[in-house]
Design a protein around this motif. Structure first.
Motif, PDB file in Angstrom:
ATOM      1  N   ILE A 448     -14.768 -46.001  -7.601  1.00  0.00           N
ATOM      2  CA  ILE A 448     -13.541 -46.605  -8.140  1.00  0.00           C
ATOM      3  C   ILE A 448     -12.794 -45.558  -8.940  1.00  0.00           C
ATOM      4  CG2 ILE A 448     -12.559 -48.375  -9.635  1.00  0.00           C
ATOM      5  CD1 ILE A 448     -14.894 -50.155  -9.033  1.00  0.00           C
ATOM      6  N   TRP A 449     -11.588 -45.205  -8.494  1.00  0.00           N
ATOM      7  CA  TRP A 449     -10.670 -44.405  -9.292  1.00  0.00           C
ATOM      8  C   TRP A 449     -10.075 -45.333 -10.356  1.00  0.00           C
ATOM      9  CZ3 TRP A 449      -6.945 -41.277  -5.616  1.00  0.00           C
ATOM     10  CH2 TRP A 449      -7.599 -40.121  -5.158  1.00  0.00           C
ATOM     11  N   LEU A 450     -10.410 -45.111 -11.593  1.00  0.00           N
ATOM     12  CA  LEU A 450      -9.924 -46.016 -12.634  1.00  0.00           C
ATOM     13  C   LEU A 450      -8.439 -45.800 -12.908  1.00  0.00           C
ATOM     14  CD1 LEU A 450     -12.926 -46.047 -15.126  1.00  0.00           C
ATOM     15  CD2 LEU A 450     -12.314 -47.710 -13.374  1.00  0.00           C
ATOM     16  N   GLU A 451      -7.989 -44.554 -12.965  1.00  0.00           N
ATOM     17  CA  GLU A 451      -6.581 -44.292 -13.265  1.00  0.00           C
ATOM     18  C   GLU A 451      -5.677 -44.820 -12.166  1.00  0.00           C
ATOM     19  OE1 GLU A 451      -3.568 -40.479 -13.887  1.00  0.00           O
ATOM     20  OE2 GLU A 451      -5.754 -40.200 -14.028  1.00  0.00           O
ATOM     21  N   ALA A 452      -6.052 -44.572 -10.904  1.00  0.00           N
ATOM     22  CA  ALA A 452      -5.234 -45.030  -9.786  1.00  0.00           C
ATOM     23  C   ALA A 452      -5.568 -46.453  -9.360  1.00  0.00           C
ATOM     24  CB  ALA A 452      -5.413 -44.086  -8.593  1.00  0.00           C
ATOM     25  N   LYS A 453      -6.629 -47.029  -9.936  1.00  0.00           N
ATOM     26  CA  LYS A 453      -7.085 -48.379  -9.586  1.00  0.00           C
ATOM     27  C   LYS A 453      -7.272 -48.510  -8.067  1.00  0.00           C
ATOM     28  CE  LYS A 453      -5.148 -50.824 -13.561  1.00  0.00           C
ATOM     29  NZ  LYS A 453      -4.327 -51.975 -14.023  1.00  0.00           N
ATOM     30  N   TYR A 454      -8.104 -47.612  -7.536  1.00  0.00           N
ATOM     31  CA  TYR A 454      -8.343 -47.588  -6.095  1.00  0.00           C
ATOM     32  C   TYR A 454      -9.839 -47.492  -5.845  1.00  0.00           C
ATOM     33  CZ  TYR A 454      -7.100 -46.900  -1.207  1.00  0.00           C
ATOM     34  OH  TYR A 454      -6.936 -47.058   0.136  1.00  0.00           O
ATOM     35  N   PHE A 455     -10.302 -48.176  -4.774  1.00  0.00           N
ATOM     36  CA  PHE A 455     -11.727 -48.220  -4.438  1.00  0.00           C
ATOM     37  C   PHE A 455     -11.953 -47.669  -3.043  1.00  0.00           C
ATOM     38  CE2 PHE A 455     -15.061 -50.706  -2.191  1.00  0.00           C
ATOM     39  CZ  PHE A 455     -16.173 -50.235  -2.879  1.00  0.00           C
ATOM     40  N   PHE A 456     -12.943 -46.745  -2.916  1.00  0.00           N
ATOM     41  CA  PHE A 456     -13.342 -46.185  -1.633  1.00  0.00           C
ATOM     42  C   PHE A 456     -14.721 -46.726  -1.272  1.00  0.00           C
ATOM     43  CE2 PHE A 456     -10.795 -42.964  -3.801  1.00  0.00           C
ATOM     44  CZ  PHE A 456      -9.800 -42.727  -2.863  1.00  0.00           C
ATOM     45  N   LEU A 457     -14.872 -47.193  -0.056  1.00  0.00           N
ATOM     46  CA  LEU A 457     -16.169 -47.607   0.470  1.00  0.00           C
ATOM     47  C   LEU A 457     -16.609 -46.599   1.517  1.00  0.00           C
ATOM     48  CD1 LEU A 457     -18.496 -49.672   0.756  1.00  0.00           C
ATOM     49  CD2 LEU A 457     -17.126 -50.793   2.538  1.00  0.00           C
ATOM     50  N   CYS A 458     -17.810 -46.070   1.370  1.00  0.00           N
ATOM     51  CA  CYS A 458     -18.351 -45.053   2.284  1.00  0.00           C
ATOM     52  C   CYS A 458     -19.550 -45.622   3.031  1.00  0.00           C
ATOM     53  CB  CYS A 458     -18.770 -43.796   1.523  1.00  0.00           C
ATOM     54  SG  CYS A 458     -17.414 -42.989   0.626  1.00  0.00           S
ATOM     55  N   GLY A 459     -19.558 -45.503   4.347  1.00  0.00           N
ATOM     56  CA  GLY A 459     -20.651 -45.968   5.183  1.00  0.00           C
ATOM     57  C   GLY A 459     -21.297 -44.813   5.923  1.00  0.00           C
ATOM     58  N   ARG A 460     -22.600 -44.886   6.092  1.00  0.00           N
ATOM     59  CA  ARG A 460     -23.334 -43.798   6.721  1.00  0.00           C
ATOM     60  C   ARG A 460     -22.933 -43.635   8.187  1.00  0.00           C
ATOM     61  NH1 ARG A 460     -27.764 -41.217   5.226  1.00  0.00           N
ATOM     62  NH2 ARG A 460     -28.276 -42.789   3.646  1.00  0.00           N
ATOM     63  N   VAL A 461     -22.766 -42.390   8.606  1.00  0.00           N
ATOM     64  CA  VAL A 461     -22.527 -42.078  10.013  1.00  0.00           C
ATOM     65  C   VAL A 461     -23.818 -42.316  10.779  1.00  0.00           C
ATOM     66  CG1 VAL A 461     -22.013 -40.231  11.640  1.00  0.00           C
ATOM     67  CG2 VAL A 461     -20.668 -40.455   9.540  1.00  0.00           C
ATOM     68  N   GLN A 462     -23.783 -43.175  11.783  1.00  0.00           N
ATOM     69  CA  GLN A 462     -24.981 -43.563  12.518  1.00  0.00           C
ATOM     70  C   GLN A 462     -25.275 -42.634  13.691  1.00  0.00           C
ATOM     71  OE1 GLN A 462     -26.941 -45.853  11.318  1.00  0.00           O
ATOM     72  NE2 GLN A 462     -25.502 -46.461   9.707  1.00  0.00           N
ATOM     73  N   ASN A 463     -24.353 -41.758  14.039  1.00  0.00           N
ATOM     74  CA  ASN A 463     -24.590 -40.824  15.147  1.00  0.00           C
ATOM     75  C   ASN A 463     -25.704 -39.854  14.786  1.00  0.00           C
ATOM     76  OD1 ASN A 463     -21.738 -41.740  14.935  1.00  0.00           O
ATOM     77  ND2 ASN A 463     -21.581 -40.823  16.954  1.00  0.00           N
ATOM     78  N   SER A 464     -26.488 -39.473  15.778  1.00  0.00           N
ATOM     79  CA  SER A 464     -27.548 -38.485  15.579  1.00  0.00           C
ATOM     80  C   SER A 464     -27.077 -37.130  16.104  1.00  0.00           C
ATOM     81  CB  SER A 464     -28.839 -38.908  16.286  1.00  0.00           C
ATOM     82  OG  SER A 464     -28.612 -39.065  17.684  1.00  0.00           O
ATOM     83  N   PHE A 465     -27.513 -36.070  15.430  1.00  0.00           N
ATOM     84  CA  PHE A 465     -27.087 -34.715  15.778  1.00  0.00           C
ATOM     85  C   PHE A 465     -28.307 -33.809  15.884  1.00  0.00           C
ATOM     86  CE2 PHE A 465     -23.737 -36.690  13.223  1.00  0.00           C
ATOM     87  CZ  PHE A 465     -22.664 -36.630  14.100  1.00  0.00           C
ATOM     88  N   GLN A 466     -28.195 -32.776  16.709  1.00  0.00           N
ATOM     89  CA  GLN A 466     -29.252 -31.792  16.890  1.00  0.00           C
ATOM     90  C   GLN A 466     -28.805 -30.436  16.369  1.00  0.00           C
ATOM     91  OE1 GLN A 466     -30.126 -31.855  21.088  1.00  0.00           O
ATOM     92  NE2 GLN A 466     -31.338 -33.729  20.963  1.00  0.00           N
TER      93      GLN A 466
END
Length: 488
Positions: A448-466
């Protein structure tokens, strides 16, 4: 007495060829012109027994006249198939027998599978009139480009995954989507392709452009980076549209797009005390599609480093400055949440100023930032096990806080003080946004950016990499520092 160490009777019906077994102890002594003592008789019998027993397994002391060449061809093929391909050319120079054996294609078929992931069957390859030995020889010069890369344009960074697809090497470029949830799969489109089925040498093809018609591209490979160049004019039509969709400036000079630089990316190493498993996460930063960032842990701090997009964005989480939730009530009162974060922020600024002053007095160099500790260090404070055992509390967005993604979890486990630093391209200064880092579960966190009053939600990337493991914690740390320098 010379001990027997030959690999007797393995795959052979002629029996043992060992001199110790063919001669009796008395005969061996007679050859020297004297009678062998009784002890020599015993040792000779033991030598003959060690050669014939246990199915021909060698004794610990190899004899000069016994060598690997005595093994049957079938067994040597099986052994050589497990040897790394980088060692096989030198092995083929050992003798004529080894040279001929190393032309057997089953050896190179396993090397292509183990080292590059080639899974095509032999019949498909024979239809093309090629051998796995030829395929391996064409794959080998490109072995260092397999894995994750950051495509570094002047104004835009994106993610590229280079993998072996059949008898091609393909660079898949990340394409942000406007209609995907942060927990959904990320989308790629082909950027370039290296065809390995050409008779003379591998061919690099560019698949960019308005119509994505394959055309030749020049590639130059260096350590932890490679560059490509393409003269197709379709890029000049495609690029402004792409950048305009991302909200970035329009480039008029096509040569800036023709020369593309790719820099190596490693995934963060994991420690048992990390709050959650580190790795890649995606989130909505603006209205122009998903962005990708990397979560990593560094002792008392965690970092979220932006990988794709236009601006530089680094979130630093202070794991020693936890915010108590009190059953989630603090989220209902935005003023109370702001007061708590502001008090912590003022204390952090004072401590940093004192530290800088002390460093100047001591004549030491200024610290590069709290979060640049080695990822090998365990996280201080709450461990990963403690995070899982923490009882979740209700979570609601405080009144007045906006968010691009409304489908966020309804409960959270922990909250910490954090600072999000954003730098726009071409600007010498950066903006600092104190706020609250919210740990929801193993696959989701928010800020939560308190000054800008904005919320970011981050979700895990489910793709697998080699091919994404860092050779050392120091190499991963250096990569993170380089990501920050690429934007400046």
């Amino acid at each position: 007495m010379e001990e027997c160490a030959c690999l007797c009777s393995v795959g052979s019906s002629r029996g043992c060829r060992c001199p110790q077994k063919r001669q009796r102890p008395v005969e061996m002594a007679a050859a020297d012109g004297k009678r062998a003592p009784a002890k020599k008789h015993i040792e000779g019998d033991v030598a003959a027994w060690c050669c014939a027993g246990s199915g021909g397994i060698a004794s610990p002391m190899p004899a000069p006249h016994c060598s690997l060449q005595d093994l049957p061809v079938e067994m040597l093929v099986e052994i050589f198939a497990w040897v790394p391909g980088t060692h096989l050319p030198r092995l083929s120079q050992a003798c004529t027998k080894f040279h001929h054996i190393l032309h057997i294609d089953s050896i190179w078929r396993r090397r292509c599978h183990e080292e590059f992931g080639v899974r095509e069957n032999l019949q498909n390859l024979e239809m093309m009139g090629m051998s796995y030995r030829e395929v391996y020889a064409k794959l080998f010069p490109y072995r260092n480009i397999l894995g994750l890369w950051q495509l570094d344009n002047e104004y835009y960074r994106t993610l590229v995954n280079v993998v072996v697809d059949g008898f091609c090497i393909t660079g898949w470029k990340y394409r942000p989507s406007l209609h995907t949830h942060v927990g959904g799969p990320i989308h790629f489109k082909p950027s370039f392709r290296i065809r390995l089925t050409e008779r003379k040498s591998a061919t690099v093809e560019c698949m960019e452009g308005l119509d994505s018609r394959p055309h030749n591209r020049h590639m130059q490979i260096q350590k932890d980076r490679f560059t490509t160049r393409c003269k197709n004019t379709d890029h000049g039509t495609d690029l402004p549209t792409w950048l305009r969709e991302e909200g970035g400036p329009v480039l008029e000079d096509r040569q800036q797009y023709d020369w593309l630089t790719y820099r190596r990316l490693y995934l963060p190493p994991r420690h048992p005390d990390d709050l959650i498993r580190p790795g890649l996460f995606q989130y909505y930063y603006d209205a122009f599609g998903l962005k990708i960032a990397m979560l990593s842990f560094h002792g008392k701090y965690a970092r979220v480093t932006k990988i794709t997009g236009v601006s530089k964005k680094t979130l630093e989480i202070h794991l020693m400055r936890r915010i108590q939730l009190r059953d989630g009530e603090i989220f209902h009162n935005f003023n109370e949440l702001s007061r708590v974060v502001q008090e912590i922020d003022e204390q952090v600024i004072r401590e940093q100023q004192q530290q800088q002053q002390q460093q100047q007095e001591d004549g030491t160099e200024e610290s590069q930032g709290h979060g640049w500790q080695s990822p090998a260090q365990p996280s201080v404070g709450e461990s990963g096990a403690a995070a899982l055992e923490e009882q979740p509390v209700p979570f609601v967005l405080p009144v007045g806080v906006r968010s691009r993604d409304q489908n966020y979890p309804q409960t959270c486990r922990m909250c910490f003080y954090g600072v999000d630093t954003v730098t726009l391209p071409g600007l010498a200064y950066h903006r600092r946004f104190p706020g609250v880092f919210i740990l929801f579960d193993e696959n989701h966190f928010g800020f939560i950016w308190l000054e800008a009053k904005y919320f970011f939600l981050c979700g895990r990337v489910q793709n697998s990499f080699q091919n994404v493991e860092a050779p050392s914690p120091q190499a991963f740390l250096e990569m993170l520092k380089n990501i920050q320098s690429w934007f400046t």
